[in-house]
Design a protein around this motif. Structure first.
Motif, PDB file in Angstrom:
ATOM      1  N   ASN A 166      16.135  -5.773  -9.929  1.00 51.27           N
ATOM      2  CA  ASN A 166      17.424  -5.559 -10.580  1.00 51.27           C
ATOM      3  C   ASN A 166      18.382  -4.797  -9.665  1.00 51.27           C
ATOM      4  O   ASN A 166      19.574  -5.107  -9.606  1.00 51.27           O
ATOM      5  CB  ASN A 166      17.237  -4.795 -11.885  1.00 51.27           C
ATOM      6  CG  ASN A 166      17.139  -5.724 -13.089  1.00 51.27           C
ATOM      7  OD1 ASN A 166      17.357  -6.916 -12.973  1.00 51.27           O
ATOM      8  ND2 ASN A 166      16.806  -5.174 -14.229  1.00 51.27           N
ATOM      9  N   LEU A 167      17.868  -3.804  -8.945  1.00 56.81           N
ATOM     10  CA  LEU A 167      18.716  -3.055  -8.018  1.00 56.81           C
ATOM     11  C   LEU A 167      19.220  -3.952  -6.899  1.00 56.81           C
ATOM     12  O   LEU A 167      20.392  -3.889  -6.500  1.00 56.81           O
ATOM     13  CB  LEU A 167      17.943  -1.867  -7.439  1.00 56.81           C
ATOM     14  CG  LEU A 167      17.777  -0.656  -8.367  1.00 56.81           C
ATOM     15  CD1 LEU A 167      16.802   0.345  -7.753  1.00 56.81           C
ATOM     16  CD2 LEU A 167      19.125   0.012  -8.610  1.00 56.81           C
ATOM     17  N   MET A 168      18.347  -4.786  -6.379  1.00 53.22           N
ATOM     18  CA  MET A 168      18.761  -5.705  -5.314  1.00 53.22           C
ATOM     19  C   MET A 168      19.839  -6.657  -5.796  1.00 53.22           C
ATOM     20  O   MET A 168      20.840  -6.893  -5.113  1.00 53.22           O
ATOM     21  CB  MET A 168      17.540  -6.486  -4.809  1.00 53.22           C
ATOM     22  CG  MET A 168      16.524  -5.656  -4.044  1.00 53.22           C
ATOM     23  SD  MET A 168      15.075  -6.657  -3.580  1.00 53.22           S
ATOM     24  CE  MET A 168      14.102  -5.431  -2.688  1.00 53.22           C
ATOM     25  N   LEU A 169      19.637  -7.211  -6.990  1.00 54.28           N
ATOM     26  CA  LEU A 169      20.611  -8.152  -7.535  1.00 54.28           C
ATOM     27  C   LEU A 169      21.954  -7.490  -7.790  1.00 54.28           C
ATOM     28  O   LEU A 169      23.007  -8.123  -7.683  1.00 54.28           O
ATOM     29  CB  LEU A 169      20.070  -8.754  -8.835  1.00 54.28           C
ATOM     30  CG  LEU A 169      18.924  -9.753  -8.691  1.00 54.28           C
ATOM     31  CD1 LEU A 169      18.268 -10.021 -10.040  1.00 54.28           C
ATOM     32  CD2 LEU A 169      19.410 -11.052  -8.080  1.00 54.28           C
ATOM     33  N   ALA A 170      21.921  -6.210  -8.112  1.00 55.82           N
ATOM     34  CA  ALA A 170      23.160  -5.475  -8.400  1.00 55.82           C
ATOM     35  C   ALA A 170      23.864  -4.997  -7.135  1.00 55.82           C
ATOM     36  O   ALA A 170      25.008  -4.549  -7.204  1.00 55.82           O
ATOM     37  CB  ALA A 170      22.858  -4.285  -9.304  1.00 55.82           C
ATOM     38  N   HIS A 171      23.195  -5.071  -5.994  1.00 54.24           N
ATOM     39  CA  HIS A 171      23.780  -4.565  -4.744  1.00 54.24           C
ATOM     40  C   HIS A 171      23.687  -5.639  -3.660  1.00 54.24           C
ATOM     41  O   HIS A 171      23.049  -5.446  -2.625  1.00 54.24           O
ATOM     42  CB  HIS A 171      23.076  -3.285  -4.292  1.00 54.24           C
ATOM     43  CG  HIS A 171      23.305  -2.116  -5.205  1.00 54.24           C
ATOM     44  ND1 HIS A 171      22.545  -1.902  -6.332  1.00 54.24           N
ATOM     45  CD2 HIS A 171      24.224  -1.112  -5.154  1.00 54.24           C
ATOM     46  CE1 HIS A 171      22.964  -0.805  -6.932  1.00 54.24           C
ATOM     47  NE2 HIS A 171      23.984  -0.310  -6.250  1.00 54.24           N
TER      48      HIS A 171
END
Length: 335
Positions: A226-231
């Motif tokens: 989720n962090l990767m997808l958001a950044h």
């Protein structure tokens, strides 16, 4: 994203019966289309047919014209998945021609799949004797009564040897993601799943996906994804990701390798390159802007990474749409 499993051609043959559900067909076919559409995606082909070659009418009245009849499908090249889809009226669709053509095709198929109510047809062709199988939940009791030699299960989908059966549309999506995982690797299945359900963490918590990412440490994995997808546009360091999800870098690396057969840094880069591919194919943004929106320092850096990872260029993707991919906005020469 490139899959972690060695690829081989996979041929799917869909057999439609009148009364089939549009949602079931879409839930079976769209995940294959999404997997095949990835750069360097798996080699998947499919054909839509009916027993006789006549059009099939869905439960909502949509008429599908098949490519051919099942009798004209040449099994010499191999059928990896013979996928039978029926809905209402399956009891009235059993005849000698159906039994003969399905039976012959099934002999040459690595797997035979019955979706929605198609287990009834398969059982009528004596393909499920002494095997575990399931069917649409509304037919479970009558199915068990009518076919005492079938071990009827209430599971969402069931595989017993080469025979695979599933219920309605939501279970079909799960099954197809399970097949993609098994054939092409969990990284491909995860990317396909994200095309239909974006939230990497909640889709598994709410059990809306198949059991591809479920085991020790995968809670860290879901949060990291989720962090990767958001950044994507402004990538964050892997150390920061590990800290935010509550694990060590070593643990993060291990859980990515265990579940996605890929290091977290490589997977993060592939997410960004996947976004670049989508922008190149769907927009006329210059390459420099695509690089900016996907967190690469320059157009040259993006181009090099994309070519190394996918074995093709962003220009080749853009050229399919009929316009050139430029590295900066072009001046207006009309004045």
């Amino acid at each position: 994203m490139p899959n972690a499993h060695p690829t081989r051609p996979n041929r799917f043959v869909f057999v439609l019966f009148d009364g089939f559900s549009n949602m079931v067909l879409a839930s079976a076919l769209e995940p294959l289309r999404a997997a095949k559409g990835q750069p360097n995606g798996p080699d998947i082909t499919w054909a839509i047919c009916t027993i006789t070659g006549e059009p099939a009418t869905s439960s909502s009245g949509l008429v599908i014209t098949p490519e051919t009849s099942l009798g004209d499908v040449k099994p010499s090249g191999g059928i990896d998945y013979l996928v039978v889809i029926s809905g209402y009226g399956m009891r009235d669709q059993i005849n000698a021609k159906t039994r003969a053509r399905l039976g012959y095709a099934a002999q040459h198929a690595r797997h035979v799949v019955g979706l929605d109510t198609a287990a009834w047809i398969l059982a009528s062709c004596n393909m499920l004797n002494d095997k575990s199988a399931t069917i649409h939940w509304q037919e479970l009791d009558q199915f068990a009564e009518h076919f005492p030699d079938v071990k009827v299960s209430r599971d969402r989908f069931v595989q017993d040897g080469k025979m695979i059966t599933s219920g309605g549309a939501s279970t079909v999506m799960e099954l197809m993601l399970h097949i993609i995982t098994d054939q092409f690797g969990p990284a491909v299945a995860f990317d396909v799943s994200n095309m239909f359900v974006y939230d990497a963490e909640n889709q598994y918590r709410l059990t809306r996906g198949a059991d591809r990412i479920d085991g020790p440490g995968t809670e860290f994995l879901r949060r990291a994804l989720n962090l990767m997808l958001a950044h994507i546009e402004e990538p964050i360091a892997l150390k920061s990701i590990a800290k935010q999800v509550g694990c060590s870098m070593r643990s993060l690396d291990r859980v990515f390798h265990d579940n996605l057969q890929m290091a977290p840094g490589k997977y993060y880069q592939m997410l960004r390159l996947g976004r670049a591919r989508d922008l190149a194919g769907a927009t006329d943004l210059p390459l420099s802007e695509i690089a900016f929106q996907t967190g690469f320092k320059s157009a040259a850096t993006l181009s090099r990474a994309f070519s190394q990872s996918f074995g093709m260029t962003l220009r080749s993707i853009r050229s399919k749409r009929g316009f050139a991919l430029v590295t900066s906005p072009q001046p207006d020469l009309t004045n």
